[in-house]
Scaffold this active site. Structure first.
Site, PDB file in Angstrom:
ATOM      1  CE  LYS A 186      -1.902   2.931   2.856  1.00 16.98           C
ATOM      2  NZ  LYS A 186      -1.893   4.091   1.965  1.00 16.98           N
ATOM      3  CD  GLU A 261      12.712   0.241   9.043  1.00 15.74           C
ATOM      4  OE1 GLU A 261      13.528   1.021   9.556  1.00 15.74           O
ATOM      5  OE2 GLU A 261      12.839  -0.987   9.061  1.00 15.74           O
ATOM      6  CB  CYS A 295      12.732   9.464   8.494  1.00 12.58           C
ATOM      7  SG  CYS A 295      13.716   8.380   7.463  1.00 12.58           S
TER       8      CYS A 295
HETATM    9  P1  NAD Z   1       1.870   8.328   7.977  1.00 10.93           P
HETATM   10  O1  NAD Z   1       2.138   7.473   9.157  1.00 10.93           O
HETATM   11  O2  NAD Z   1       0.802   9.338   8.068  1.00 10.93           O
HETATM   12  O3  NAD Z   1       1.479   7.393   6.734  1.00 10.93           O
HETATM   13  C1  NAD Z   1       2.344   6.361   6.289  1.00 10.93           C
HETATM   14  C2  NAD Z   1       1.523   5.319   5.569  1.00 10.93           C
HETATM   15  O4  NAD Z   1       0.672   4.675   6.515  1.00 10.93           O
HETATM   16  C3  NAD Z   1       0.588   5.867   4.496  1.00 10.93           C
HETATM   17  O5  NAD Z   1       0.570   4.967   3.421  1.00 10.93           O
HETATM   18  C4  NAD Z   1      -0.767   5.919   5.201  1.00 10.93           C
HETATM   19  O6  NAD Z   1      -1.848   5.831   4.311  1.00 10.93           O
HETATM   20  C5  NAD Z   1      -0.678   4.684   6.089  1.00 10.93           C
HETATM   21  N1  NAD Z   1      -1.489   4.700   7.314  1.00 10.93           N
HETATM   22  C6  NAD Z   1      -1.869   5.771   8.045  1.00 10.93           C
HETATM   23  N2  NAD Z   1      -2.540   5.350   9.137  1.00 10.93           N
HETATM   24  C7  NAD Z   1      -2.564   3.993   9.102  1.00 10.93           C
HETATM   25  C8  NAD Z   1      -3.099   2.983   9.952  1.00 10.93           C
HETATM   26  N3  NAD Z   1      -3.746   3.289  11.064  1.00 10.93           N
HETATM   27  N4  NAD Z   1      -2.933   1.692   9.605  1.00 10.93           N
HETATM   28  C9  NAD Z   1      -2.263   1.359   8.486  1.00 10.93           C
HETATM   29  N5  NAD Z   1      -1.747   2.271   7.629  1.00 10.93           N
HETATM   30  C10 NAD Z   1      -1.889   3.578   7.945  1.00 10.93           C
HETATM   31  O7  NAD Z   1       3.260   8.967   7.549  1.00 10.93           O
HETATM   32  P2  NAD Z   1       3.556   9.961   6.336  1.00 10.93           P
HETATM   33  O8  NAD Z   1       3.086  11.322   6.703  1.00 10.93           O
HETATM   34  O9  NAD Z   1       3.124   9.357   5.062  1.00 10.93           O
HETATM   35  O10 NAD Z   1       5.170   9.927   6.303  1.00 10.93           O
HETATM   36  C11 NAD Z   1       5.965  10.720   7.101  1.00 10.93           C
HETATM   37  C12 NAD Z   1       6.515   9.928   8.278  1.00 10.93           C
HETATM   38  O11 NAD Z   1       7.224   8.795   7.829  1.00 10.93           O
HETATM   39  C13 NAD Z   1       7.506  10.750   9.086  1.00 10.93           C
HETATM   40  O12 NAD Z   1       7.284  10.546  10.457  1.00 10.93           O
HETATM   41  C14 NAD Z   1       8.853  10.151   8.670  1.00 10.93           C
HETATM   42  O13 NAD Z   1       9.884  10.341   9.587  1.00 10.93           O
HETATM   43  C15 NAD Z   1       8.479   8.709   8.496  1.00 10.93           C
HETATM   44  N6  NAD Z   1       9.477   7.997   7.677  1.00 10.93           N
HETATM   45  C16 NAD Z   1      10.317   7.096   8.286  1.00 10.93           C
HETATM   46  C17 NAD Z   1      11.301   6.447   7.528  1.00 10.93           C
HETATM   47  C18 NAD Z   1      12.299   5.481   8.159  1.00 10.93           C
HETATM   48  O14 NAD Z   1      12.983   4.795   7.423  1.00 10.93           O
HETATM   49  N7  NAD Z   1      12.407   5.419   9.477  1.00 10.93           N
HETATM   50  C19 NAD Z   1      11.399   6.713   6.165  1.00 10.93           C
HETATM   51  C20 NAD Z   1      10.535   7.626   5.600  1.00 10.93           C
HETATM   52  C21 NAD Z   1       9.565   8.263   6.354  1.00 10.93           C
END
Ligand code: NAD
Length: 490
Positions: A186, A261, A295
């Site tokens: 997804k 992650e 991140c």
């Molecule tokens: P987000 O958590 O809002 O969404 C991430 C994904 O999860 C999306 O596809 C979203 O649709 C899905 N999602 C949201 N709620 C969910 C739930 N309850 N159950 C299942 N899926 C769900 O994050 P974002 O705004 O898309 O991305 C930014 C975040 O990602 C930042 O915190 C960033 O630091 C983190 N990030 C971490 C890494 C790493 O390697 N540690 C890499 C990239 C981004």
């Protein structure tokens, strides 16, 4: 401005983009769609289907069926197909770079120079590693013939964020596929396009139908349904700590493994003997790379009191020269933020930070009349209590604080719950190593920030994640389930 490749243009014109399972494009069971916007001007870039339970179920069943074939191929055959997948990507790298740049707003020089080639390298690394990784490890135990046998899990679910859709997709799914699992992905609803393009490349490269499936949609519907589907044998989630906790809780209820992650609030610690020019250039690069939507970027800069004024003056000069512009302009060094909503969020942090007493060292430039989501780099200074010091902002910004002693810097860096990435800057490598060992983060770099290589494990600790991380030999083993097989000899 570069001319859009004809194939990229044809791909973007698909209306609406559908899901991907059974090796082909699939239309939605419902007419629900969402628009994907071009961050450069806010216009509609594409329209995508928004799936739900039905689509997740069909995709997972397709992956489950394909597992019977994919897991039984020899490792060599699987690896050969994965190299073909990488070859095809190599051929279509410009199309991929353009799609990714348009969708996320990334500078084309960055997608060409980093995202796409580094993703291709990921496929080749794990395809080769899979061949060299034994599936059976004999155990030297008296009076026993015993071994650990490792086999793939089955269907693995993956959920990704919007900031590095192409790279994170490959870092996630490639080790799982190389180990013999099949996957259902997804992507983020904000930037789903490169994932769809990669899915069709996999099939064209000869990867069997059903091995790599994509369901488009949002978190509460597709993300949750995928996590809870009974045929999903393990989950990997990349995104915010808030959503990650929800995914982990659901996996806990089902007792399936889950790799997380998550976000970060990295620090850079600059001692009095740091190379100021190198640190200023690299840290300015770190907060402007992908418009700071990284991140592991360093957004809390701890600068020793003896060099604070010299460093802050120099880094402002470096940041003022960064060329902000359109993603497909080859002279652009930093593109816009990825979405209008995210720009609002970043600006709200700036506002709150200033209200809480932060001083602006470099002003943010954001022309409200410009329909694109542009925002120039900005720097703040203040105290450790400020919201901009404590929370992940995910924009082209850093918060400067001054320190006096090594112990003080370590204590102040470690006071927040995240633990993703930090860097230590000093000519004294004994001190740099000593400090790096004491900082709370999965990744600690010396005299550099954002250091990536296949073979170098990358993952978070504390609220930045758990489950083994990515990019290392352990990642491949994470997707292989260990079973002990033993025969007493007497
Ligand atoms: P987000 O958590 O809002 O969404 C991430 C994904 O999860 C999306 O596809 C979203 O649709 C899905 N999602 C949201 N709620 C969910 C739930 N309850 N159950 C299942 N899926 C769900 O994050 P974002 O705004 O898309 O991305 C930014 C975040 O990602 C930042 O915190 C960033 O630091 C983190 N990030 C971490 C890494 C790493 O390697 N540690 C890499 C990239 C981004």
């Amino acid at each position: 401005m570069i001319l859009l490749d004809e194939k990229a243009s044809q791909f973007l014109n698909i209306t609406p983009h559908g899901h991907w399972w059974d090796g082909k494009l699939q239309s939605n069971q419902s007419p629900l769609t969402a628009d994907v916007y071009n961050p450069v001007d806010g216009t509609r870039l594409a329209s995508v289907s928004m799936g739900g339970e039905k689509e997740v179920d069909l995709a997972v069943r397709s992956a489950d069926k394909a597992f019977q074939q994919w897991s039984k191929l020899s490792v060599h055959d699987r690896s050969a197909l994965m190299h073909r997948f990488a070859d095809l990507m190599e051929k279509e790298k410009e199309i991929l770079a353009q799609i990714e740049s348009l969708d996320v707003g990334k500078a084309i020089t960055a997608t060409r120079g980093f995202d796409i080639p580094f993703g291709i390298e990921c496929i080749r690394y794990f395809a080769d590693l899979a061949i060299q990784t034994p599936r059976d490890t004999p155990l030297a135990i008296t009076n026993m013939e015993a071994r650990v046998h490792r086999s793939p899990y089955g269907v693995c679910g993956f959920i990704f964020p919007w900031n590095f859709p192409y790279n994170l997709l490959l870092w996630g799914i490639i080790p799982a596929l190389a180990a013999g699992n099949t996957v259902v992905v997804k992507p983020s609803e904000v930037t789903p396009l490169s994932t769809l393009y990669v899915a069709q490349l996999a099939v064209r490269a000869g990867i069997p139908a059903g091995v790599f499936n994509v369901v488009l949609g949002d978190g509460p519907s597709v993300g949750v349904t995928l996590t809870e589907h009974p045929l999903i044998k393990r989950m990997s989630f990349t995104g915010s700590a808030r959503a990650g906790a929800d995914v982990a809780r659901r996996c806990g209820q089902r007792i399936i493994p889950c790799k997380l992650e998550l976000g970060g609030k990295g620090a850079a610690v600059l001692f009095e003997d740091a190379d100021i020019e190198k640190a200023a250039t690299q840290l300015a690069g770190a907060i402007t790379f992908n418009t700071g939507q990284v991140c592991c970027t360093a957004t809390r800069w701890f600068v020793h009191e003896n060099i604070y004024d010299t460093f802050s003056k120099r880094v402002v000069e470096v940041l003022q020269k960064i060329k902000v512009g359109a993603s497909l302009d080859e002279s652009t060094e930093m593109g816009p933020l990825a979405s209008a909503e995210h720009k609002k969020r970043v600006l709200s942090y700036l506002d709150q930070g200033v209200k809480q007493g932060a001083k602006v060292l470099l002003e943010a430039n954001h022309n409200e009349k410009n329909p694109g989501y542009f925002l120039s780099p900005f720097l703040l200074e203040g105290t450790d209590e400020n919201i901009c010091f404590r929370e992940e902002i995910f924009g082209p910004t850093a918060f400067l604080v001054c320190f006096t002693s090594e112990e003080e810097a370590i204590r102040r860096v470690n006071q927040i719950p995240y633990g993703l990435a930090n860097s230590v800057w000093s000519q004294d490598l004994t001190r740099a190593n000593r400090v790096a060992e004491q900082l709370n983060a999965g990744n600690n770099w010396i005299n550099a920030h954002n250091v990536f290589a296949y073979g170098l494990p990358y993952g978070g600790i504390n609220q930045s994640g758990f489950g083994g991380g990515v990019n290392s030999p352990e990642t491949l083993n994470d997707y292989l389930q260990p079973k002990t097989i033993a025969r007493p000899l007497s």
